[in-house]
Design a protein around this motif. Structure first.
Motif, PDB file in Angstrom:
ATOM      1  N   VAL A  87       0.841  -1.200   0.000  1.00 22.77           N
ATOM      2  CA  VAL A  87       0.000   0.000   0.000  1.00 22.77           C
ATOM      3  C   VAL A  87       0.875   1.248   0.000  1.00 22.77           C
ATOM      4  N   GLY A  88       1.952   1.222   0.776  1.00 18.96           N
ATOM      5  CA  GLY A  88       2.860   2.361   0.800  1.00 18.96           C
ATOM      6  C   GLY A  88       3.496   2.623  -0.549  1.00 18.96           C
ATOM      7  N   PHE A  89       3.852   1.557  -1.258  1.00 22.40           N
ATOM      8  CA  PHE A  89       4.439   1.709  -2.586  1.00 22.40           C
ATOM      9  C   PHE A  89       3.483   2.424  -3.532  1.00 22.40           C
ATOM     10  N   TYR A  90       2.237   1.947  -3.612  1.00 27.18           N
ATOM     11  CA  TYR A  90       1.276   2.574  -4.519  1.00 27.18           C
ATOM     12  C   TYR A  90       0.916   3.986  -4.065  1.00 27.18           C
ATOM     13  N   ALA A  91       0.835   4.194  -2.760  1.00 29.91           N
ATOM     14  CA  ALA A  91       0.468   5.522  -2.258  1.00 29.91           C
ATOM     15  C   ALA A  91       1.533   6.554  -2.558  1.00 29.91           C
ATOM     16  N   SER A  92       2.781   6.138  -2.721  1.00 26.02           N
ATOM     17  CA  SER A  92       3.860   7.089  -2.998  1.00 26.02           C
ATOM     18  C   SER A  92       3.855   7.600  -4.430  1.00 26.02           C
ATOM     19  N   VAL A  93       3.016   7.010  -5.279  1.00 26.61           N
ATOM     20  CA  VAL A  93       2.982   7.356  -6.710  1.00 26.61           C
ATOM     21  C   VAL A  93       1.780   8.256  -6.987  1.00 26.61           C
ATOM     22  N   ARG A  94       2.046   9.468  -7.457  1.00 25.11           N
ATOM     23  CA  ARG A  94       0.970  10.440  -7.689  1.00 25.11           C
ATOM     24  C   ARG A  94      -0.015   9.983  -8.754  1.00 25.11           C
ATOM     25  N   THR A  95       0.419   9.093  -9.638  1.00 28.36           N
ATOM     26  CA  THR A  95      -0.471   8.581 -10.679  1.00 28.36           C
ATOM     27  C   THR A  95      -1.743   7.986 -10.086  1.00 28.36           C
ATOM     28  N   TYR A  96      -1.655   7.495  -8.854  1.00 25.99           N
ATOM     29  CA  TYR A  96      -2.791   6.819  -8.230  1.00 25.99           C
ATOM     30  C   TYR A  96      -3.618   7.759  -7.351  1.00 25.99           C
TER      31      TYR A  96
ATOM     32  N   GLY B 239      -5.966  12.376   1.763  1.00 22.97           N
ATOM     33  CA  GLY B 239      -5.101  12.949   2.789  1.00 22.97           C
ATOM     34  C   GLY B 239      -4.067  11.958   3.280  1.00 22.97           C
ATOM     35  N   GLN B 240      -4.467  10.703   3.431  1.00 20.40           N
ATOM     36  CA  GLN B 240      -3.528   9.688   3.894  1.00 20.40           C
ATOM     37  C   GLN B 240      -2.490   9.361   2.819  1.00 20.40           C
ATOM     38  N   GLN B 241      -2.911   9.411   1.545  1.00 23.93           N
ATOM     39  CA  GLN B 241      -1.929   9.225   0.486  1.00 23.93           C
ATOM     40  C   GLN B 241      -0.911  10.356   0.507  1.00 23.93           C
ATOM     41  N   GLN B 242      -1.380  11.583   0.710  1.00 22.70           N
ATOM     42  CA  GLN B 242      -0.470  12.721   0.730  1.00 22.70           C
ATOM     43  C   GLN B 242       0.556  12.590   1.858  1.00 22.70           C
ATOM     44  N   ALA B 243       0.142  12.040   2.972  1.00 19.59           N
ATOM     45  CA  ALA B 243       1.081  11.834   4.078  1.00 19.59           C
ATOM     46  C   ALA B 243       2.200  10.884   3.668  1.00 19.59           C
ATOM     47  N   VAL B 244       1.867   9.851   2.900  1.00 14.64           N
ATOM     48  CA  VAL B 244       2.887   8.919   2.415  1.00 14.64           C
ATOM     49  C   VAL B 244       3.813   9.625   1.426  1.00 14.64           C
TER      50      VAL B 244
END
Length: 344
Positions: free
Chosen positions: A238-247, A258-263
């Motif tokens: 989940v951290g890997f995908y969340a670090s990619v802005r494409t998603y 918001g949680q993706q932005q934190a990653v």
């Protein structure tokens, strides 16, 4: 709904053993990815190790091989497997294609359309010696004086297209025999975002129906009686995908922007990719993966019933040691007979 499997192995021998165990557990297709191994070489190893399950690339990179090489490898894999091969293709991202492989990315939807066209045309004509002259903006193909001297088992090997965005998903519906998701695809996202686009693409082809396109949803599964262990094992993915802005749209759809932005902020501030799991919340994991005890994971997988034709199960790998990935895979393989009804 069919159960399929994407095995892990630290060696090709271990990968082949996991494939045999998945087949014995009732998995109908064994899928191999392309990143740390060649998808086609791994598929060859699994074709030789199995007897009944179909063998699919899930996925092979579509633009990093010539369409002719892709077509030849598919014909050979279909021969080796006794007609069990499925060609799964994906575009990858621009940076991977251009920086890692030094190949043009171009317009990816147009590029994929031309690659699939060329591969299929080559299958149909390669034993006849018929000249090929296919124009294209991304992949023109011109072949003279070529005739394959070997028999071709099938000229209609299934072609599945991996897609996330709406345009590529519509293309999968239009020209593909199947669609494959990435590892994070909730039932609600599949129902509300993917299937309408897929059906719009299917409608572009006269006489084509939804039943003609196999919907394969990928699901990373972390099975453990200890809930904390189950969540921790899958947090790296989940951290890997969340670090990619494409998603970003994907995470926003689930109320997780918001949680993706934190990653992303943690990644930009120097947190290594192997430590991104520490920035992932339990809410993100629960929303996007199959994590928990055996009954809970089985229930989550069952939520795809009526939406997907097949579920591609895989163990967690991101940020885990080989020993822990192996343990996670063993627990998932032990669950397979319960999901498939296999007595093996």
């Amino acid at each position: 709904m069919r159960i399929t499997f994407a095995p892990w192995g630290e060696t090709l021998a271990e990968l082949a053993d996991a494939a045999r165990r998945a087949e014995a557990g009732g998995a109908e297709v064994i899928w191999v990815p392309e990143l740390h191994r060649s998808a086609t070489v791994a598929a060859a190893a699994l074709a030789a190790a199995t007897e009944r399950a179909r063998i699919g690339t899930g996925i092979a990179l579509a633009f990093t091989r010539s369409p002719m090489i892709t077509a030849l490898e598919a014909l050979d894999l279909d021969d080796l497997s006794g007609g069990r091969f499925v060609l799964g293709l994906g575009s990858g991202v621009q940076r991977l294609n251009e920086d890692w492989h030094n190949v043009p990315f171009g317009k990816p939807v147009r590029h994929m359309r031309e690659v699939v066209r060329n591969v299929r045309h080559f299958w149909e004509t390669c034993t006849t010696g018929e000249p090929i002259d296919l124009p294209g903006e991304e992949e023109p193909m011109r072949i003279r004086g070529y005739q394959r001297p070997f028999a071709v088992r099938r000229t209609d090997i299934p072609v599945h297209i991996a897609a996330m965005g709406p345009a590529m998903t519509r293309l999968a519906g239009e020209i593909g025999d199947g669609w494959i998701s990435h590892e994070l695809c909730s039932p609600r996202y599949l129902a509300e975002r993917v299937l309408p686009e897929l059906e719009a693409g299917i409608a572009r082809t006269e006489g084509k129906r939804r039943a003609d396109v196999e919907v394969v949803v990928s699901a990373c599964c972390s099975v453990s009686n200890d809930r904390a262990t189950a969540l921790r094992r899958v947090s790296g993915l989940v951290g890997f995908y969340a670090s990619v802005r494409t998603y970003a749209d994907f995470f926003d759809f689930h109320g997780l922007a918001g949680q993706q932005q934190a990653v992303i902020d943690a990644f930009r501030n120097g947190t290594g990719a192997e430590h991104l799991a520490e920035t992932v919340s339990a809410d993100m994991i629960d929303a996007l993966t199959m994590a928990g005890g055996r009954a809970e994971v089985a229930e989550r997988i069952a939520a795809y019933e009526g939406l997907a034709d097949a579920v591609k199960l895989s163990p967690p790998t991101h940020g885990l040691s080989a020993a822990e990935t192996r343990a996670a895979q063993d627990e998932l393989l032990a669950l397979l007979p319960d999901l498939t009804g296999s007595a093996s």
